[in-house]
Scaffold this motif. Structure first.
Motif, PDB file in Angstrom:
ATOM      1  N   TRP A 156     -58.476   9.145-146.987  1.00 56.92           N
ATOM      2  CA  TRP A 156     -57.212   9.518-146.343  1.00 56.92           C
ATOM      3  C   TRP A 156     -57.390   9.642-144.838  1.00 56.92           C
ATOM      4  O   TRP A 156     -56.581   9.136-144.065  1.00 56.92           O
ATOM      5  CB  TRP A 156     -56.703  10.833-146.928  1.00 56.92           C
ATOM      6  N   ALA A 157     -58.465  10.303-144.414  1.00 62.88           N
ATOM      7  CA  ALA A 157     -58.710  10.495-142.986  1.00 62.88           C
ATOM      8  C   ALA A 157     -58.972   9.163-142.298  1.00 62.88           C
ATOM      9  O   ALA A 157     -58.532   8.938-141.174  1.00 62.88           O
ATOM     10  CB  ALA A 157     -59.883  11.444-142.777  1.00 62.88           C
ATOM     11  N   LYS A 158     -59.662   8.275-142.971  1.00 57.24           N
ATOM     12  CA  LYS A 158     -59.955   6.963-142.376  1.00 57.24           C
ATOM     13  C   LYS A 158     -58.679   6.136-142.222  1.00 57.24           C
ATOM     14  O   LYS A 158     -58.476   5.476-141.211  1.00 57.24           O
ATOM     15  CB  LYS A 158     -60.975   6.222-143.226  1.00 57.24           C
ATOM     16  N   ARG A 159     -57.798   6.181-143.223  1.00 57.16           N
ATOM     17  CA  ARG A 159     -56.541   5.440-143.136  1.00 57.16           C
ATOM     18  C   ARG A 159     -55.655   5.980-142.026  1.00 57.16           C
ATOM     19  O   ARG A 159     -54.970   5.221-141.358  1.00 57.16           O
ATOM     20  CB  ARG A 159     -55.784   5.515-144.462  1.00 57.16           C
ATOM     21  N   ARG A 160     -55.638   7.275-141.847  1.00 54.70           N
ATOM     22  CA  ARG A 160     -54.780   7.911-140.850  1.00 54.70           C
ATOM     23  C   ARG A 160     -55.427   7.977-139.471  1.00 54.70           C
ATOM     24  O   ARG A 160     -54.799   8.374-138.510  1.00 54.70           O
ATOM     25  CB  ARG A 160     -54.427   9.322-141.280  1.00 54.70           C
ATOM     26  N   GLY A 161     -56.715   7.616-139.366  1.00 51.73           N
ATOM     27  CA  GLY A 161     -57.400   7.658-138.084  1.00 51.73           C
ATOM     28  C   GLY A 161     -57.726   9.071-137.634  1.00 51.73           C
ATOM     29  O   GLY A 161     -57.756   9.364-136.451  1.00 51.73           O
ATOM     30  N   ARG A 162     -57.964   9.959-138.576  1.00 55.52           N
ATOM     31  CA  ARG A 162     -58.216  11.355-138.237  1.00 55.52           C
ATOM     32  C   ARG A 162     -59.689  11.718-138.341  1.00 55.52           C
ATOM     33  O   ARG A 162     -60.021  12.883-138.335  1.00 55.52           O
ATOM     34  CB  ARG A 162     -57.422  12.262-139.166  1.00 55.52           C
ATOM     35  N   GLY A 163     -60.566  10.766-138.408  1.00 53.30           N
ATOM     36  CA  GLY A 163     -61.982  11.062-138.557  1.00 53.30           C
ATOM     37  C   GLY A 163     -62.734  11.159-137.253  1.00 53.30           C
ATOM     38  O   GLY A 163     -63.939  11.325-137.238  1.00 53.30           O
ATOM     39  N   SER A 164     -62.041  11.076-136.121  1.00 53.38           N
ATOM     40  CA  SER A 164     -62.735  11.046-134.839  1.00 53.38           C
ATOM     41  C   SER A 164     -63.392  12.382-134.519  1.00 53.38           C
ATOM     42  O   SER A 164     -64.433  12.415-133.879  1.00 53.38           O
ATOM     43  CB  SER A 164     -61.780  10.644-133.726  1.00 53.38           C
ATOM     44  N   GLY A 191     -65.024  14.191-155.859  1.00 56.08           N
ATOM     45  CA  GLY A 191     -63.827  13.338-155.894  1.00 56.08           C
ATOM     46  C   GLY A 191     -62.838  13.734-154.802  1.00 56.08           C
ATOM     47  O   GLY A 191     -62.245  12.874-154.152  1.00 56.08           O
ATOM     48  N   GLY A 192     -62.664  15.041-154.603  1.00 52.80           N
ATOM     49  CA  GLY A 192     -61.770  15.506-153.543  1.00 52.80           C
ATOM     50  C   GLY A 192     -62.264  15.121-152.160  1.00 52.80           C
ATOM     51  O   GLY A 192     -61.484  14.711-151.300  1.00 52.80           O
ATOM     52  N   LEU A 193     -63.563  15.229-151.939  1.00 48.66           N
ATOM     53  CA  LEU A 193     -64.115  14.841-150.638  1.00 48.66           C
ATOM     54  C   LEU A 193     -63.996  13.336-150.406  1.00 48.66           C
ATOM     55  O   LEU A 193     -63.723  12.895-149.290  1.00 48.66           O
ATOM     56  CB  LEU A 193     -65.573  15.278-150.535  1.00 48.66           C
ATOM     57  N   THR A 194     -64.187  12.558-151.465  1.00 54.45           N
ATOM     58  CA  THR A 194     -64.032  11.103-151.348  1.00 54.45           C
ATOM     59  C   THR A 194     -62.594  10.741-151.020  1.00 54.45           C
ATOM     60  O   THR A 194     -62.337   9.897-150.156  1.00 54.45           O
ATOM     61  CB  THR A 194     -64.465  10.421-152.657  1.00 54.45           C
ATOM     62  N   TRP A 195     -61.653  11.388-151.698  1.00 50.21           N
ATOM     63  CA  TRP A 195     -60.237  11.141-151.409  1.00 50.21           C
ATOM     64  C   TRP A 195     -59.904  11.539-149.975  1.00 50.21           C
ATOM     65  O   TRP A 195     -59.227  10.810-149.264  1.00 50.21           O
ATOM     66  CB  TRP A 195     -59.348  11.932-152.367  1.00 50.21           C
ATOM     67  N   PHE A 196     -60.393  12.695-149.526  1.00 53.15           N
ATOM     68  CA  PHE A 196     -60.119  13.148-148.161  1.00 53.15           C
ATOM     69  C   PHE A 196     -60.701  12.188-147.134  1.00 53.15           C
ATOM     70  O   PHE A 196     -60.065  11.894-146.114  1.00 53.15           O
ATOM     71  CB  PHE A 196     -60.687  14.552-147.939  1.00 53.15           C
ATOM     72  N   ALA A 197     -61.906  11.672-147.385  1.00 55.31           N
ATOM     73  CA  ALA A 197     -62.520  10.726-146.453  1.00 55.31           C
ATOM     74  C   ALA A 197     -61.699   9.448-146.340  1.00 55.31           C
ATOM     75  O   ALA A 197     -61.477   8.934-145.240  1.00 55.31           O
ATOM     76  CB  ALA A 197     -63.949  10.409-146.899  1.00 55.31           C
TER      77      ALA A 197
END
Length: 71
Positions: free
Chosen positions: A23-31, A15-21
């Protein structure tokens, strides 16, 4: 009882990893993660790496739109 605690821990971590993913996608931090995965794909799965770059090129392309004055 130990199984319940273990399963609860797994559920919390996933659940924490799903939330982090999300969050990162919304903020554009997954690059950074995408770049690391692309390097892995390049080394071990060449067809996946080629597909990754094709998709990136398609996303970067902009469709040509006419000027409003052309009407």
């Amino acid at each position: 009882m130990a199984y319940v605690v273990f399963l609860g821990g797994v559920v919390v971590v996933l659940g924490g990893l799903t939330w982090f993913a999300s969050w990162a996608k919304r903020r554009g931090r997954g690059s950074g993660v995408a770049g690391a995965l692309a390097a892995y794909e390049e080394a071990y799965r060449t067809t996946g790496h080629q597909s990754h770059y094709e998709l990136r090129q398609q996303a970067d392309r902009k469709s040509e739109t006419g000027s409003p004055d052309d009407l």
